[in-house]
Design an enzyme around this catalytic site. Structure first.
Site, short mmCIF file in Angstrom:
data_model
loop_
_atom_site.label_atom_id
_atom_site.label_comp_id
_atom_site.label_asym_id
_atom_site.label_seq_id
_atom_site.Cartn_x
_atom_site.Cartn_y
_atom_site.Cartn_z
N TYR A 151 -5.27 60.72 40.77
CA TYR A 151 -6.25 60.04 41.60
C TYR A 151 -5.72 58.68 42.02
O TYR A 151 -5.22 57.93 41.18
CB TYR A 151 -7.56 59.87 40.83
CG TYR A 151 -8.65 59.14 41.58
CD1 TYR A 151 -9.33 59.76 42.61
CD2 TYR A 151 -9.00 57.84 41.23
CE1 TYR A 151 -10.35 59.09 43.30
CE2 TYR A 151 -10.01 57.17 41.91
CZ TYR A 151 -10.68 57.79 42.94
OH TYR A 151 -11.67 57.14 43.61
N ASP A 246 1.46 54.77 40.71
CA ASP A 246 0.10 54.24 40.64
C ASP A 246 -0.19 53.95 39.18
O ASP A 246 -0.56 54.84 38.41
CB ASP A 246 -0.89 55.26 41.21
CG ASP A 246 -2.32 54.74 41.19
OD1 ASP A 246 -2.59 53.73 40.51
OD2 ASP A 246 -3.17 55.36 41.86
N LYS A 274 -6.97 46.89 37.33
CA LYS A 274 -7.72 46.91 36.08
C LYS A 274 -7.38 45.74 35.17
O LYS A 274 -7.96 44.67 35.28
CB LYS A 274 -7.58 48.27 35.40
CG LYS A 274 -8.20 49.42 36.21
CD LYS A 274 -8.26 50.72 35.45
CE LYS A 274 -8.82 51.85 36.29
NZ LYS A 274 -10.25 51.76 36.58
#
Length: 436
Positions: A151, A246, A274
């Protein structure tokens, strides 16, 4: 004789969720919060400190979601709170460069040297889509390869799934994504290098990039096979394509320097997020200098954002990374406790004769029911979602908050203690008793 379990109260969360249903699609501002994967009442949270959250009904919940990964130091870490408060008094937004951006970029580079230059953005979605745009501009190609189950945010090019065969073009995974967008996407299988090789054999001169979560986290934790990431690096080098990691989730989680450090493979571009925001909205994309020189205003690849480098987010990120720099033992402690928790859960599964396994990398972990080994999305899709939902609620009733989805990573923080691990395993043993 064991005392009767007191179930958490839910009336206030139920009331607030009913109000939210009239305001937001599904009553939430991000889908997984709706509990559709597990059923029941979504908890509405009002405060958190350390490893514990408190919901609107006053229930104290030991948290393994941690904001979906950013809170490696735990909730409301004193240094982060002080930094945010200090900066808020000086102003919340300038629309100009601040020293905080420069300081945080220096810190990010010390953790992740492959980010020779970087650009701050506000979300992982922005970081991934900007990295892909840059890769396409640098190679003057439009086709890219993504991996089934990885994702990269909700930008149109990434909401693509595999077709019926490895040679099939991508098909949109969401209404609103045009077929024209999907036509440039090729989908391979994580941990199956041959599936990516097939695309390169067919049209290697047209492939701009391969983008991959080097440790899958958004469909549960899946570590890479030993030859997988080196194989991707070699394929991209051979065909002049850009390798994009990613690491929005696994950066600072798989290891101090992310998956790139842990597995010894250097990407051309990376998306980070994050943890680098310390719990506030911050992300970045970066990579080789010659690639990043193409980004505006130095080059022609346009990218901009009003809130990019927001001073409060930069202050929080600086405070968090400063703590991590000062105490490298945080990574070791979080990984060690994650390992203890994963081993304990595996032991309970075995003792209770329940089919399942636990994957963990660094301070990320996932329990899968109904499968003996999970190294691919094919295995993930065979996991028992219904059993996980029952386990989730069994743990929630015992004051343990897990991801409300069978296919999401859980996390540990430095605020989790050995006693917390013992408590979690005791609760898991009881919760699994009802699954046999």
């Amino acid at each position: 004789m064991k005392e009767a379990r007191v179930l958490p109260k839910t009336s206030e969360s139920e009331s607030l969720h009913r109000r939210a249903l009239g305001l937001f699609p599904g009553g939430v501002n991000s889908p997984v919060r709706a509990f559709q994967g597990v059923g029941g009442t979504p908890r509405v949270m009002v405060s958190a400190r350390g490893a514990v959250m408190r919901d609107a009904d006053g229930n104290q919940l030991l948290d393994y979601v941690l904001g979906w990964g950013p809170l490696l130091l735990g909730h409301a870490h004193a240094d982060v709170v002080k930094a945010v408060e200090r900066q808020a008094r000086e102003g919340t937004l300038y629309g100009a460069t601040t020293p905080l951006e420069i300081e945080l970029a220096d810190r990010v580079q010390r953790f992740y040297p492959a980010a020779e230059r970087l650009r701050f953005v506000s979300s992982g979605t922005e970081a991934a889509m900007s990295a892909l745009r840059l890769a396409r501009a640098a190679t003057k190609r439009s086709v890219f390869v993504k991996l089934d189950g990885c994702y990269h945010g909700h930008a149109d090019p990434f909401l693509i799934r595999a077709g019926s065969g490895l040679a099939t073009l991508g098909t949109p995974d969401s209404p609103g994504v045009p077929e024209s967008t999907a036509s440039d996407v090729r989908v391979g299988t994580f941990n199956d290098l041959a599936s990516i090789q097939t695309h390169f054999d067919r049209e290697g001169d047209s492939i701009a990039a391969v983008i991959v979560e080097p440790v899958v986290g958004n469909h549960g934790v899946i570590p890479p096979a030993a030859d997988f990431l080196p194989g991707l690096r070699a394929l991209c080098d051979r065909h002049g394509s850009i390798l994009i990691f990613d690491e929005v989730m696994c950066g600072f989680r798989a290891a101090r320097g992310g998956a790139a450090e842990l597995y010894g493979v250097k990407p051309d571009l990376v998306a980070l997020g994050k943890v680098i925001g310390g719990g506030l909205p911050a992300a970045a994309f970066g990579g080789r200098k010659e690639l990043m020189k193409l980004v505006a205003p130095e080059g022609p690849v346009y990218q901009a954002g009003t809130y990019s480098g927001n001073p409060i987010a930069m202050a929080a990120g600086n405070a968090a990374l400063q703590v991590l720099e000062a105490d490298p033992g945080i990574f070791r402690r979080a990984e060690a406790r994650t390992g203890l928790l994963a081993a304990g859960l595996r032991e309970i599964l075995q003792r209770r004769k329940l089919a399942g396994t636990v994957n963990s990398v660094g301070s990320m972990w996932t329990i899968f029911f109904g499968v003996g080994r999970v190294a691919s999305m094919a295995a993930v899709r065979t996991a028992d979602k219904g059993r996980y939902a029952r386990f989730f609620h069994g743990m929630l009733e015992r004051g343990i908050y897990l991801p409300p989805s069978a296919f999401e990573s859980a996390f540990l923080s430095d605020a989790h203690t050995d006693d917390d691990i013992d408590r979690t395993l005791e609760a898991a043993d009881e919760a699994m008793e009802g699954l046999t």
